[in-house]
Write an enzyme that holds these catalytic residues in place. Structure first.
Site, short mmCIF file in Angstrom:
data_model
loop_
_atom_site.label_atom_id
_atom_site.label_comp_id
_atom_site.label_asym_id
_atom_site.label_seq_id
_atom_site.Cartn_x
_atom_site.Cartn_y
_atom_site.Cartn_z
N GLY A 94 26.72 -2.22 -28.06
CA GLY A 94 28.13 -2.00 -28.33
C GLY A 94 28.25 -0.51 -28.53
O GLY A 94 27.25 0.16 -28.64
N CYS A 95 29.44 0.01 -28.61
CA CYS A 95 29.56 1.46 -28.67
C CYS A 95 29.21 2.00 -30.04
O CYS A 95 28.51 2.97 -30.19
CB CYS A 95 30.95 1.90 -28.26
SG CYS A 95 31.20 3.66 -28.26
N GLN A 96 29.72 1.35 -31.08
CA GLN A 96 29.56 1.93 -32.41
C GLN A 96 28.53 1.21 -33.27
O GLN A 96 27.90 1.79 -34.12
CB GLN A 96 30.90 1.92 -33.15
CG GLN A 96 31.89 2.86 -32.50
CD GLN A 96 33.07 3.11 -33.40
OE1 GLN A 96 32.96 3.11 -34.61
NE2 GLN A 96 34.21 3.32 -32.79
N SER A 97 28.39 -0.09 -33.07
CA SER A 97 27.43 -0.80 -33.90
C SER A 97 26.36 -1.41 -33.02
O SER A 97 26.61 -1.79 -31.88
CB SER A 97 28.14 -1.89 -34.70
OG SER A 97 28.87 -2.73 -33.82
N ARG A 152 34.29 -1.54 -26.83
CA ARG A 152 33.66 -0.34 -27.35
C ARG A 152 33.44 -0.41 -28.85
O ARG A 152 32.60 0.29 -29.39
CB ARG A 152 34.53 0.88 -27.06
CG ARG A 152 34.61 1.19 -25.60
CD ARG A 152 35.64 2.24 -25.33
NE ARG A 152 35.25 3.53 -25.90
CZ ARG A 152 35.99 4.61 -25.81
NH1 ARG A 152 37.13 4.57 -25.19
NH2 ARG A 152 35.59 5.74 -26.34
#
Lengths: 143, 414
Positions: free
Chosen positions: A53-56, A120
């Site tokens: 995933g983008c952030q986590s 994202r």
């Protein structure tokens, strides 16, 4: 496991309905669910098991035993870990066919769309897809 | 930190009243919008201009022999003149409308780069760059056999000036860097770098996306060859950007895309291109947004850029002071000169969790790598929480944000 996937989804919908759509209470509850997630072996938190995933970050490991798929998962963020724990609760210990056929309507019903929303923002949407892929792969193998 | 010590003379409540979007609740809490570096909100006059255009003046420009086309063309070209004056360009023809800063940079990298970069040449960027000012240069360098080099930064997030002497050489053909960093807020010594680049005959592109609504920009005083920015980060509509280029350079630069508007004459054998700026504006442009953008520029001009900068500096100084007192907070980017961007991380709490909690409390911030992954790598972090302020934000909002942050951190200490 006598409860069906939909039984558990309905339970979860019921639990979340008590939070009255309050966003802070909802997040707090999701984080609590994360703390109840059985710990994933450190060795399984490897590159192969990362669902990007983008952030986590989400790690997901699937193993087949006696015709059923058992999931182990973790995340480096508290909220995503809580979301991941819900998926594990619903889908771990199911047959590949059950996983392939599962209609995860709880996501809409408890307003989790905003957490999954954009691909994202976290790995949950990607994780749902990955679990389905495991289901497909194992059901193909079984045939 | 204070970029200017002047006191502002703004009536912030009166300014806030002009922004319809600010007056709402999110998750049952009054909205506190601190994601201004991503895009800031639009005053009513910008929204009204869009509606008025579609209700009264909609027509394709530069061609029609009728009243609506004449009105639309005039309003469209008026904005070009406003932009010219806004950045003190020498003439309106040096102002090209694009889709945004990214397209402006891509235009230069692609069109200028394809003609003027050769094997062995070097393009210099900085560690602070947004992906938009990295990737287009990587692409053209790969295509042309040129080399991309990077100016390092110090721990505070400032360009290491001493490194320039070694990096800017006869091989350097282009130096591309931002006026202000989107992730950290650092204001770069633009004039100094431009002079160094010009001394070896290199051209300079300044990414002004984060500067245009906060700092007074004078492209002639800076002597910038190209200056790129976006309307939506300066109270204007989305999907619209500007590329400024010096006339002589633009004239030598080949067109970016082919189509209508950009031609003088077309036959199947040969096409001659239009003059600047039209040579770079193929197809029907974003007429409505260009016209509405004029209102955003007027809005800034009427408040006064010095006033805006002074007030935003007050907000930044206040927020920096307050947040520094919270245990476990680490500021990312502590340059002496900053625009109103506050980037930070909190020990033991993922930025995604912080962002979701703040949102639940009505505070909109940005979390993640802010499209500057190499910069995050420099700090050995995955991302930050970024609060960024505009002229309509208030000290009271910062207080509420600080309280929301403290209460969020306490949730993780149980």
């Amino acid at each position: 496991m006598s409860e069906t996937i939909n039984d558990i989804q309905n339970e979860i919908i019921e639990e979340f309905s008590m939070l009255d759509s309050d966003m802070e209470m909802t997040i707090e509850y999701i984080m609590e669910l994360g703390q109840q997630l059985p710990e994933m072996a450190e060795a399984l938190k490897n590159e192969d098991n990362i669902v990007k995933g983008c952030q986590s970050k989400v790690w997901l490991n699937a193993e087949a035993k006696d015709g059923k798929i058992y999931l182990e998962a973790d995340s480096n963020t508290a909220i995503t870990k809580g979301l991941v724990s819900i998926l594990v609760r619903i889908l771990s210990g199911r047959t590949p066919q059950e996983i392939v056929d599962a209609d995860l309507y709880f996501v809409d019903k408890i307003g989790l769309n905003r957490f999954i929303g954009t691909q994202r923002s976290n790995g949950l949407g990607a994780m749902m897809k990955q679990i389905k892929i495991y289901g497909l792969a194992y059901s193909a193998k079984a045939e | 930190m204070a970029q200017t010590l002047e006191k502002h003379t703004l009536d912030i409540q009166k300014i806030r009243a002009q922004f319809p979007v600010l007056h709402q609740e999110v998750n049952g809490k009054p909205l506190i919008y601190f994601d201004n570096a991503a895009t800031n909100q639009k005053p009513k006059r910008v929204i009204d201009a869009l509606v008025k255009y579609y209700e009264h003046d909609n027509a394709n420009i530069h061609r029609g022999a009728h009243a609506l086309a004449a009105r639309a063309t005039e309003a469209f070209e008026n904005t070009r003149v406003s932009v010219q004056k806004f950045i003190n360009a020498n003439e309106p023809e040096e102002i090209i409308f694009t889709k945004g800063t990214s397209e402006s940079i891509n235009l230069v990298a692609s069109s200028w780069g394809r003609k003027f970069l050769n094997p062995g040449d070097e393009v210099l960027i900085s560690t602070l760059e947004h992906h938009s000012n990295i990737v287009p240069w990587q692409m053209i360098c790969e295509e042309r056999g040129a080399e991309l080099k990077v100016i390092p930064i110090n721990e505070a997030g400032e360009i290491i000036i001493e490194a320039l002497d070694e990096l800017i050489t006869e091989k350097t053909k282009m130096v591309a860097f931002n006026h202000a960093s989107n992730s950290l807020g650092t204001i770069n010594p633009v004039k100094h770098i431009i002079d160094k680049a010009h001394a070896v005959g290199a051209k300079v592109l300044v990414d002004g996306a984060q500067a245009s609504s906060h700092l007074a920009v004078d492209v002639q005083a800076l002597n910038a060859d190209f200056y790129a920015f976006s309307a939506h980060k300066m109270y204007g509509p989305t999907g619209l950007g500007v590329l400024y280029g010096k006339r002589d350079i633009l004239e030598k630069t080949p067109p970016y895309q082919g189509g209508g508007e950009m031609i003088k004459e077309v036959s199947f054998g040969k096409t001659t291109y239009n003059d600047i700026p039209y040579k770079f504006e193929a197809g029907t442009p974003d007429i409505a947004n260009v016209i509405a953008f004029n209102e955003a520029i007027l809005f800034i001009n009427e408040l006064g850029k010095e006033n805006i900068a002074a007030y935003e500096n007050e907000l930044l100084a206040y927020a920096t002071d307050k947040i520094s007192q919270i245990e476990g907070v680490r500021l990312i980017g502590t340059a002496k000169e900053k625009v109103s961007v506050l980037s930070f991380e909190v020990e033991g709490i993922h930025h995604f969790d912080l962002g979701m909690w703040l949102d639940a409390k009505g505070v909109a911030v940005r979390t993640g790598h802010h499209c500057t992954q190499p910069l995050m790598d420099h700090y050995c972090i995955e991302g930050t929480v970024r609060a960024s302020f505009s002229v309509y934000n208030t000290i009271e909002e910062i207080d509420a944000f600080i309280e929301a942050l403290k209460s969020t951190i306490s949730k993780f200490k149980k």
